[in-house]
Design an enzyme around this catalytic site. Sequence first.
Site, PDB file in Angstrom:
ATOM      1  CD  GLU A  62      -1.815  -2.370   1.347  1.00 13.75           C
ATOM      2  OE1 GLU A  62      -0.691  -2.623   1.838  1.00 13.75           O
ATOM      3  OE2 GLU A  62      -2.646  -3.254   1.089  1.00 13.75           O
ATOM      4  CG  HIS A 131     -11.181  -6.207   6.357  1.00 16.83           C
ATOM      5  ND1 HIS A 131     -10.465  -6.820   7.357  1.00 16.83           N
ATOM      6  CD2 HIS A 131     -10.535  -6.499   5.201  1.00 16.83           C
ATOM      7  CE1 HIS A 131      -9.438  -7.464   6.824  1.00 16.83           C
ATOM      8  NE2 HIS A 131      -9.464  -7.284   5.513  1.00 16.83           N
TER       9      HIS A 131
END
Lengths: 327, 320
Positions: A62, A131
């Site tokens: 990321e 999440h």
Amino acid sequence: MPTVELTYREALRRALREEMVRDENVYMMGEDIAIYGGAFGVSLGLLEEFGQERIKDTPLSESVIVGAALGSALTGMRPVAEIMFMDFITIGMDQLINQAAKIHYMYGGKACVPMVLRTPGGSGTGAAAQHSQSLEGLLCHIPGLKVVMPSSPYDALGLLKSSIRDNNPVVFVEHKLLYSQKGLVPEKEYLVPLGKSEVKREGTDLTLVALSVMVVRALKAADKLAQEGISVEIIDPRTLVPLDSEAIINSVKKTHRLLIVHEACKRGGFGAEILSQIEESDAFDYLDVPIRRLAGSDIPIPYSPGLEKGAVPQEDDIVEAVRELVG
Amino acid sequence: MILDKNDLVQIYKQMLTIRRFEEKVAEFLAQGTIHGTGHLYIGEEAIAVGACRAIKDEDYITSTHRGHGHCIAKGADLNKMMSELLGKETGYCRGKGGSMHIADVETGNLGANGVVGGGIPIACGAGITIKMKKLKRVVLCFFGDGAVNQGVFHESLNLASVWDLPVVFICENNLYAMSTATKIAFKIKDLSLRAASYGMPGVKVDGNDVLKIYEEVIKAASRARDGRGSTFIVCDSYRWKGHSRSDAERYRTKKEVMEWKKRCPIERFKKYLLDRGYLNREVAEQIEGEVNLSIQEAVDFAQKSPFPSLKTLEQDVYAS
Ligand SMILES: Cc1ncc(C[n+]2csc(CCOP(=O)(O)OP(=O)(O)O)c2C)c(N)n1
């Protein structure tokens, strides 16, 4: 104007397609966005049309996704990077906050970073604490970033196109529960400008500012409340930075009541910012009751379905909050 | 690219310019004329100069907190640099960046960086642009040994490798990250070994030998331009001064510093030029004079320049 029905997912895909056709500097990168089509299928089919040069599958990294998007934006491209879940922007945070957001200012206005970071936020899928977060508040705090949060297919399409054409780093926050939501969009090309809110429903008794999926819940709640004779005006800011506070101020002057609804944790959430801006504006004098925020509990998102629902505002919570404020 | 006599003399002059510029900055830091911090490049001049000599004007670099040398080697205007250090309107960033953020994107300097390792992914991004626009350019990505232990180092070198990005990663191993010796921070002795795990060539070179650095970067850059991917080059050198403005240097001995000063990259190259007759005492003195003059001009320019008006405070947060 002829329209077509699209899901939020399809609307996003159309925006990406149109912008990639229009400008060869636009490209996408992210984890599993090519053959897999992205974790939520947004980019499905784009690989076939644009090839792997422009639909780039990255390694699981990321920081470099954000940083490389920045570096290519700085040198002339218009990248649209995808972070698979909003929670993982934290891994690219140095590149986003310390680098991308600051470059234009730090370099004395002599360079810019036209990049979009698309990412799905929000709970409701049973994915639990790592999440399901709504972290837009963190981002809104950072000068130099723009933050966009569409609640409908129409807005998703028009705002994504504007975000891609914007010369700043834009974080484009999608919502997992909205991807399959359907809506009508014009067949013809159109844009929705950043920094312009929309009145999603007109009303007279109370102004309800809702973000992302909460707009959908608020609209349902408003239907119910209408049967009781309560008329709710719903405003969707659509972009949090820049924020169209003018529209909220004007609405509050008309309705004399304000309820702010978002999914993110209440403490330090974006609702506090809206509340403060209204407090500091001349709309304050028009208020009949104190402004109220209805937001997520200040807890990590829990797993078990009942707990997960309980953690963030639902339709009934909105109905109740409005009744209390109007009653 | 074969270097002729004139190139060699220019290389010498540029190293000397960095040295004298940094000495001036050191003086300004000590006096408080420069109000922020500053990380001096003295002792490491051969790396930036050797590496940047191997690339063209249209190529890119990403730099670090210790970035003045890279800036000068990439052809920066000393006046604008000094102005930025003094916080002046005429500086590269109009006084908004300072030492750790000098950039000139138009001439390929994508910027110094206040975050250790922060420039490494940005270099990859510039590599993506080059590839997608088929530009035949290259990016030199400078960073210190400390950055090699940052997570982005791993993510970036891997990405550059799997995508064959035209990036040359140049580690300036000056043996310390602030006070932390490489022998404390690494189990391996040779940092270039890291390259193997990314499937790219790893090279270790004497960072005080400007021509060796030039040679290695020429090789790596032509590899990159030909689409054959990235290289990791580790240049061993030494920082003569303390880490930044305040450093008691308790982590190293005076003796060690003295030993490294004997290996001065500039003196060494000067001797090389004198021995071969590329330079004589007279020309050397003339160069010294020119360099000092250019620094003095930069100082004068910067000191005469105005500070930015408060009106600019909220300007340029967003691009239009
Ligand atoms: C991410 C990050 N951590 C810590 C620092 C503070 N810091 C600035 S320079 C530095 C040492 C860097 O060492 P190295 O990368 O070897 O470069 P050198 O200073 O030796 O040139 C540290 C710890 C920082 N700027 N960024």
